[in-house]
Design an enzyme around this catalytic site. Structure first.
Site, PDB file in Angstrom:
ATOM      1  N   THR A 213       0.813  -1.212   0.000  1.00  0.00           N
ATOM      2  CA  THR A 213       0.000   0.000   0.000  1.00  0.00           C
ATOM      3  C   THR A 213       0.854   1.272   0.000  1.00  0.00           C
ATOM      4  O   THR A 213       2.017   1.211   0.367  1.00  0.00           O
ATOM      5  CB  THR A 213      -0.822  -0.072   1.306  1.00  0.00           C
ATOM      6  OG1 THR A 213      -1.643  -1.200   1.202  1.00  0.00           O
ATOM      7  CG2 THR A 213      -1.628   1.152   1.592  1.00  0.00           C
ATOM      8  N   ARG A 241     -13.624  -8.277  -0.667  1.00  0.00           N
ATOM      9  CA  ARG A 241     -12.913  -8.008   0.601  1.00  0.00           C
ATOM     10  C   ARG A 241     -12.389  -6.563   0.608  1.00  0.00           C
ATOM     11  O   ARG A 241     -11.841  -6.072  -0.374  1.00  0.00           O
ATOM     12  CB  ARG A 241     -11.740  -8.983   0.723  1.00  0.00           C
ATOM     13  CG  ARG A 241     -10.862  -8.765   1.953  1.00  0.00           C
ATOM     14  CD  ARG A 241      -9.648  -7.941   1.648  1.00  0.00           C
ATOM     15  NE  ARG A 241      -8.718  -7.866   2.777  1.00  0.00           N
ATOM     16  CZ  ARG A 241      -7.731  -6.996   2.874  1.00  0.00           C
ATOM     17  NH1 ARG A 241      -7.539  -6.122   1.911  1.00  0.00           N
ATOM     18  NH2 ARG A 241      -6.926  -6.977   3.900  1.00  0.00           N
ATOM     19  N   GLY A 243      -9.947  -3.975   3.016  1.00  0.00           N
ATOM     20  CA  GLY A 243      -8.999  -4.002   4.140  1.00  0.00           C
ATOM     21  C   GLY A 243      -9.115  -2.764   5.013  1.00  0.00           C
ATOM     22  O   GLY A 243     -10.160  -2.094   5.047  1.00  0.00           O
ATOM     23  N   ASP A 244      -8.037  -2.459   5.694  1.00  0.00           N
ATOM     24  CA  ASP A 244      -8.038  -1.332   6.634  1.00  0.00           C
ATOM     25  C   ASP A 244      -7.875   0.025   5.956  1.00  0.00           C
ATOM     26  O   ASP A 244      -8.256   1.048   6.519  1.00  0.00           O
ATOM     27  CB  ASP A 244      -6.893  -1.507   7.643  1.00  0.00           C
ATOM     28  CG  ASP A 244      -5.529  -1.550   6.946  1.00  0.00           C
ATOM     29  OD1 ASP A 244      -5.402  -2.257   5.915  1.00  0.00           O
ATOM     30  OD2 ASP A 244      -4.590  -0.885   7.410  1.00  0.00           O
ATOM     31  N   THR A 264       0.050   0.266   6.903  1.00  0.00           N
ATOM     32  CA  THR A 264       0.207  -0.740   5.850  1.00  0.00           C
ATOM     33  C   THR A 264       0.485  -2.087   6.491  1.00  0.00           C
ATOM     34  O   THR A 264       1.180  -2.162   7.506  1.00  0.00           O
ATOM     35  CB  THR A 264       1.355  -0.378   4.882  1.00  0.00           C
ATOM     36  OG1 THR A 264       1.561  -1.497   4.001  1.00  0.00           O
ATOM     37  CG2 THR A 264       2.666  -0.071   5.596  1.00  0.00           C
ATOM     38  N   GLY A 265      -0.072  -3.119   5.900  1.00  0.00           N
ATOM     39  CA  GLY A 265       0.143  -4.451   6.461  1.00  0.00           C
ATOM     40  C   GLY A 265      -1.100  -5.291   6.317  1.00  0.00           C
ATOM     41  O   GLY A 265      -1.977  -4.985   5.497  1.00  0.00           O
ATOM     42  N   GLY A 267      -4.363  -6.063   6.707  1.00  0.00           N
ATOM     43  CA  GLY A 267      -5.451  -5.166   7.075  1.00  0.00           C
ATOM     44  C   GLY A 267      -6.410  -5.671   8.133  1.00  0.00           C
ATOM     45  O   GLY A 267      -6.907  -4.887   8.945  1.00  0.00           O
TER      46      GLY A 267
HETATM   47  N1  ASP Z   1      -3.330  -2.927   4.461  1.00  0.00           N
HETATM   48  C1  ASP Z   1      -3.660  -3.289   3.113  1.00  0.00           C
HETATM   49  C2  ASP Z   1      -4.868  -4.197   3.125  1.00  0.00           C
HETATM   50  O1  ASP Z   1      -4.975  -5.035   4.002  1.00  0.00           O
HETATM   51  C3  ASP Z   1      -2.566  -4.004   2.405  1.00  0.00           C
HETATM   52  C4  ASP Z   1      -1.217  -3.361   2.499  1.00  0.00           C
HETATM   53  O2  ASP Z   1      -0.952  -2.547   3.348  1.00  0.00           O
HETATM   54  O3  ASP Z   1      -0.378  -3.714   1.680  1.00  0.00           O
HETATM   55  O4  ASP Z   1      -5.672  -4.089   2.232  1.00  0.00           O
END
Ligand code: ASP
Length: 345
Positions: A213, A241, A243-244, A264-265, A267
């Site tokens: 992200t 789906r 995410g966060d 980021t991570g 989610g």
């Molecule tokens: N946080 C993002 C998600 O879960 C993915 C990412 O940070 O790469 O959609």
């Protein structure tokens, strides 16, 4: 009872000395906490990013892109532009780069499409806007800002969000615009892996290497904070789906009184722990610094439950935190007298 003038004199002198010391302390504090004219932090995703897996040319490409993004943000902030404009335009640049998992370069869904999520928040007004699952909006962060400024809502998703972007006259593109060979190949690898295993279920844990992200947080000359995040989500995500990243309080949050945050991570973990808002809450209620709050959430709280990722945050003085619990996170920051970009731990 009669109090002796001598005792009164002692009490008066003691309270005078006490107030002088307290004043000096406060002055010292405010001198230490001088607000920077501006500051801006970016990320391009956290995950399994290791020096041994990246050749010099790729590393140089990422560093160049991170620096160009910082140039855009600094160009706006150093001329007195707003934190919101800086955040939006930096993210537009990162969305247009095929290197990052946002806009062009977004990962593919299980069915081979690209569904994009983004959000933005204004720390001064607490206004926020977000889109989830858009498929034809060239720059989802612009759609998020339009939701914030031109609709009575905070979060629009899928077909409705696409329609809203068209009505707002934002740039739209055919879905194929988001195709990149690299991301297509990762989907194929992913599907291959799956064929060999049991079919995946809703609770399957995605691998850390699929994160990527982009996000930006900024402090402007007026003392206003803003935060934004944009993503293609996770490779092979299904069932619309989300995410966060487009969830205010999970992937993005901004409050002039505390901090601006972009995450980021993985989610699902960031949503469950309301990470971005938790940053602000820890600073407001516990009096933690932006670094203490970030360190606690990413390297203790999230780590303890297996949540991989990182965040960038900035406080009202321009203090910066960029914690991550993965092997790398594309990141960088700029202030009037400092600039740095980094990839690995
Ligand atoms: N946080 C993002 C998600 O879960 C993915 C990412 O940070 O790469 O959609």
């Amino acid at each position: 009872m009669k109090v002796s003038p001598f005792l009164l004199f002692i009490a008066f002198s003691a309270s005078l000395v006490f107030s002088l010391v307290a004043c000096a302390g406060k002055e010292q504090q405010s001198m230490e906490k001088k607000r920077l004219q501006y500051a801006l932090v970016i990320h391009g995703g956290a995950g399994t990013i290791k020096p041994e897996n990246m050749d010099a040319e790729t590393k140089a490409q990422y560093e160049k892109a991170l620096n160009e993004a910082l140039d855009i943000g600094e160009g706006i902030l150093s001329k007195g532009g707003t934190a919101l404009d800086a955040v939006e335009n930096v993210i537009v640049y990162l969305e247009n780069s095929p290197l990052f998992n946002a806009g062009k370069g977004a990962v593919f869904t299980y069915e081979g499409h690209n569904e994009l999520d983004a959000s933005i928040m204004d720390g001064k007004t607490h206004k926020a806007g977000a889109v989830g699952g858009v498929t034809i909006v060239k720059n989802p962060i612009r759609a998020a800002r339009a939701v914030m400024e031109k609709s009575p809502h905070v979060l629009l998703t899928c077909a409705g969000a696409n329609r809203f972007a068209i009505e707002q006259g934002l740039d739209t593109v055919p879905p194929e615009y988001f195709y990149t060979q690299r991301r297509w190949k990762s989907l194929q690898r992913r599907l291959e892996k799956e064929k060999k295993k049991e079919p995946i279920g809703a609770r399957e844990e995605p691998d850390a290497h699929k994160f990527g992200t982009v996000g930006c947080v900024a402090l402007d000359e007026q003392g206003n904070l803003a935060a934004g995040t944009s993503t293609g989500g996770l490779t092979a995500k299904r069932w619309n789906r989300i995410g966060d990243s487009p969830i205010i309080g999970a992937g993005t949050y901004a409050d002039n009184a505390t901090c601006a945050v972009s995450c980021t991570g993985h989610g699902e973990y960031f949503i469950r722990e309301a990470v971005a808002h938790d940053m602000s809450a820890r600073m407001a209620y516990l009096g933690e610094s932006v670094q203490e709050a970030g360190e606690h959430i990413i390297n203790e709280k999230l780590k303890a439950i297996g949540g991989a990722g990182g965040l960038i945050a900035i406080d009202q003085y321009g203090q910066i935190a960029m914690p991550f619990n993965t092997s790398g996170m594309y990141r960088g920051y700029v202030t009037p007298d400092e600039r740095k970009v980094g990839i690995f731990k």
